[in-house]
Design an enzyme around this catalytic site. Structure first.
Site, PDB file in Angstrom:
ATOM      1  N   LYS A 181      40.150  58.006  -8.604  1.00 28.32           N
ATOM      2  CA  LYS A 181      39.214  57.789  -9.708  1.00 28.32           C
ATOM      3  C   LYS A 181      39.428  58.874 -10.769  1.00 28.32           C
ATOM      4  O   LYS A 181      39.599  60.047 -10.445  1.00 28.32           O
ATOM      5  CB  LYS A 181      37.777  57.859  -9.179  1.00 28.32           C
ATOM      6  CG  LYS A 181      36.780  57.216 -10.087  1.00 28.32           C
ATOM      7  CD  LYS A 181      35.531  56.840  -9.331  1.00 28.32           C
ATOM      8  CE  LYS A 181      34.662  55.965 -10.177  1.00 28.32           C
ATOM      9  NZ  LYS A 181      33.593  55.345  -9.412  1.00 28.32           N
TER      10      LYS A 181
ATOM     11  N   GLU B 141      20.797  47.128  -2.365  1.00 29.53           N
ATOM     12  CA  GLU B 141      19.388  47.216  -2.769  1.00 29.53           C
ATOM     13  C   GLU B 141      18.482  46.442  -1.819  1.00 29.53           C
ATOM     14  O   GLU B 141      17.352  46.856  -1.546  1.00 29.53           O
ATOM     15  CB  GLU B 141      19.226  46.720  -4.203  1.00 29.53           C
ATOM     16  CG  GLU B 141      19.865  47.622  -5.271  1.00 29.53           C
ATOM     17  CD  GLU B 141      21.377  47.449  -5.426  1.00 29.53           C
ATOM     18  OE1 GLU B 141      21.954  46.549  -4.771  1.00 29.53           O
ATOM     19  OE2 GLU B 141      21.988  48.225  -6.199  1.00 29.53           O
TER      20      GLU B 141
ATOM     21  N   ARG C 283      18.134  42.423  -7.095  1.00 24.49           N
ATOM     22  CA  ARG C 283      18.859  42.038  -5.887  1.00 24.49           C
ATOM     23  C   ARG C 283      17.965  41.979  -4.653  1.00 24.49           C
ATOM     24  O   ARG C 283      18.327  41.382  -3.651  1.00 24.49           O
ATOM     25  CB  ARG C 283      19.963  43.075  -5.604  1.00 24.49           C
ATOM     26  CG  ARG C 283      21.212  42.923  -6.413  1.00 24.49           C
ATOM     27  CD  ARG C 283      22.095  41.874  -5.757  1.00 24.49           C
ATOM     28  NE  ARG C 283      23.201  41.519  -6.628  1.00 24.49           N
ATOM     29  CZ  ARG C 283      24.397  42.085  -6.585  1.00 24.49           C
ATOM     30  NH1 ARG C 283      24.649  43.042  -5.729  1.00 24.49           N
ATOM     31  NH2 ARG C 283      25.345  41.685  -7.403  1.00 24.49           N
TER      32      ARG C 283
END
Ligand code: TPP
Length: 638
Positions: free
Chosen positions: A287, A372, A400
């Site tokens: 990343k 979630e 969600r």
């Protein structure tokens, strides 16, 4: 860095140009792309870390597959800046996330190469399976490729998609972009598993030795033995190969491969493209590769404008703190008074401010990954055992968990506290991240308390109030913004009395009932209305549910017109809830309730202030609406 000559990139105006480029020039092209991304995002802000990690991967996918004929589905879409750049949007990249410019995510209405819009994690596999099935039903022949991060592999939805993909045995290519990071370091068993895959020395040694052996035997006795050895390798793989989990789900596993070797990636993808069925290529990436500030990967997942040569942020931004920080510090301070308090995040420790709590109380802090729904039911489980879970999730991502909120928390009357950051207009992340729906979706939940503070002190007071209650869920929502003023010390703030409103200004002509961040513009609007001879009451409706019946009854007695003001979608929001409640009163009051909120449509990426303007939620727009309503009401009155 601006204005650097981009000898190769400047000649690429679409995928045809890219495909004509000699393969040996791809590494150089990738370097140019990297410079271009660092430069552009230094001005626009955006998901630079995620995007830099997939420069080579996006390039290889663009080279090997034939978009738009082949369908390429990027999970989340925050990492796809290279994809935008190579699919004909290089000349518009400078408008990234700007009002009127291209989106920071992928959108079907932006390009035929954006095959599926996203912003929330974990949708790529399901969408790709749908596309593969549609292709087969229509008798078409093209590839479907889903590119999913290791963070997104903590989403239950990704497994639902994978399970279906393996079972249906459709032609589907999954690319697992594994950088070991979600926004923060990735968490959970899957993350550990992938790390083992990437580093398993036993597998790598066995594979190398087998390869060597098969080549030698093949040279001596021919292909049959090679086939036998290949099968032996397969069985051995199943013993020691970490990818066995995918294989068991019916998805053939390949890798891991180096995600920064663009030519190697092109080769691997070309080979995998020849095969059939659901198959997964495990790609290891870093990343933020090439970002000038390598120290703190989490900080450049997404970054505000920065200096392109150092990576340092351009503006420190003085003034009062963000709501996020006030919440993080308050919940940490309150934890000292409430030993039963625990905090849960779904992969957003920094974004929700809960990293502050994490440093102080690591054993009482739970990052459950991008999950979630699980976060909510997990909290419900904790609450059954007498703990006080505080679940910190952005308004948009809590969507969600709707079933979990109703089924696992509300029906069982469990005292889970939900803290919803980024409620209201979200700014440059745009339509997929809007926090406009929480009032509408939470109002329908039985026994749910919904509160919205107007300032930092009230946020602390509401948290105290929530912790004092022992029955039923309690949600507190606040925007992506600075608080109006610095908070007082947490110890000095008393609990807000449950279910009460606060009168901010007394008038007699009209009453403005404002929610949370809308209190300030409502007061400002009331001041502006004075010039028209209109005297407005302004009430801080810090409890959206339950409403303050005493205060409401008084307002109904004293005013003919009540206008609610909320930074949420007006459909089924606070105003609609209040209007229905008032309509049901007996005797029926003569006062009318009118809801003023965000009109029912999507909102484009832009600065938050511009979005509030677009929705009529500024002081000026509120005053104009109230003026018009009062005039219409006067015309109707006998
Ligand atoms: C449902 C949902 N929850 C939270 C987020 C916030 N979020 C955006 S990107 C991200 C991390 C994604 O990690 P990964 O899939 O590995 O992609 P990477 O950024 O590492 O490329 C998170 C948590 C989201 N987009 N969607």
């Amino acid at each position: 860095m601006a204005g650097l000559p981009m000898a190769l990139l400047d000649g690429i105006n679409g995928l045809e140009d890219l495909k004509r480029l000699p393969r040996e020039q791809l590494p150089e092209l990738c370097e140019e792309i990297r410079h271009r991304l660092v430069d552009v995002v230094s001005r626009t802000g955006g998901h630079i870390g995620a995007s830099l990690g997939v420069v080579e991967l996006a390039t290889a996918v663009a080279v090997v597959f034939d978009s738009p004929r082949d369908k390429v589905v990027w999970d989340v879409g925050h990492q796809a800046y290279t994809w935008k750049l190579l699919t004909g949007r290089n000349d518009r990249l400078d408008t990234l996330r700007q009002q009127g410019g291209i989106s920071g995510f992928l959108r079907r209405d932006e390009s035929p190469h954006d095959h599926f819009g996203a912003g929330h994690a974990g949708t790529a596999l399901s969408a790709a399976v749908g596309m593969a099935v549609a292709r087969d039903l229509k008798g078409e022949h093209h590839d479907v490729v889903a590119i999913v991060g290791d963070g997104a592999m903590t989403c239950g939805l990704s497994y639902e998609g994978m399970n279906n993909a393996g079972h249906s045995n459709r032609d589907l290519i999954i690319i697992l972009n594994d950088n070991g990071m979600s926004i923060a370091p990735n968490v959970g068993a899957m993350s550990r598993y992938l790390a083992n895959v990437a580093t398993n020395p036993l597998y790598n040694r066995v594979r190398d030795e087998l390869k060597h052996l098969t080549q030698r035997v093949d040279a001596m006795v021919g292909h049959g033995v090679q086939e036998f050895a290949r099968r032996a390798e397969e069985s051995l793989k199943n013993l020691v190969l970490p990818g066995v989990l995918f294989q068991e789900m019916g998805v053939r596993y390949f890798g891991p491969v180096d995600g920064h070797d663009v030519r190697g990636l092109v080769d691997a993808l070309e080979k995998i493209r020849q095969l059939k069925g659901p198959r997964l290529l495990h790609v290891l990436t870093q990343k933020g590769k090439g970002f000038p500030l390598p120290a703190d990967v989490e900080k450049f997942h997404s970054r505000a404008p920065y200096d392109p040569s150092t990576g340092e942020l351009k503006a420190a931004g003085g003034g009062p703190p963000q709501w996020t920080r006030v919440f993080g510090e308050a919940v940490t301070a309150l934890a000292a008074e409430h030993p039963e308090l625990v905090v849960i995040t779904a992969a957003m420790p920094t974004g929700t401010g809960t990293s502050i709590f994490q440093s102080r109380y690591p054993e009482r802090f739970f990052d459950v990954g991008i999950a979630e729904g699980h976060a909510t039911t997990f909290a419900a489980g904790l609450a059954t055992q007498g703990l006080r879970p505080v679940v910190a999730i952005y308004s948009t991502f809590l969507q969600r968990a709707y079933d979990n909120i109703i089924h696992d928390v509300a029906i069982q009357k469990l005292p889970v506290i939900f803290c919803l950051d980024r409620a209201g207009m979200v700014g440059d992340d745009g339509q997929t991240h809007m926090g406009l729906y929480d009032l509408a979706y939470l109002l329908a939940v039985p026994g749910m308390t919904i509160a919205a503070p107007r300032d930092a002190a009230e946020l602390i007071g509401l948290l105290r109030c929530a912790l004092a209650r022992t029955e039923g869920p309690f949600a507190i929502r606040y925007p992506r913004d600075k608080t109006p003023a610095d908070p007082p010390p947490v110890s000095s703030v008393p609990a807000v009395p449950y279910g009460t409103w606060e009168t901010l200004r007394r008038g007699r002509d009209v009453a403005l009932l404002a929610v949370g961040a809308m209190c300030a513009p409502a007061v400002e609007a009331a001041e502006a209305l004075k010039a028209d001879g209109l005297d407005a009451t302004v009430v801080n409706c810090r409890f959206v549910k339950p409403v303050d019946r005493k205060a409401l009854d008084a307002l109904l007695r004293e005013h003919h017109l009540l206008v609610t003001i909320e930074d949420g979608v007006v459909t089924n929001g606070f105003g609609a809830y209040l209007a229905a409640l008032v309509e049901g009163l007996t005797p029926a009051p003569s006062a009318r309730v009118v809801a003023h909120g965000a009109p029912d449509r999507t909102y484009e990426h832009a600065p938050r202030g511009k979005q509030l303007e677009a929705a009529g939620l500024t002081a000026g727009a509120i005053a104009a609406r109230v003026r018009a309503l009062v005039a219409a009401h006067a015309a109707l009155s006998p």
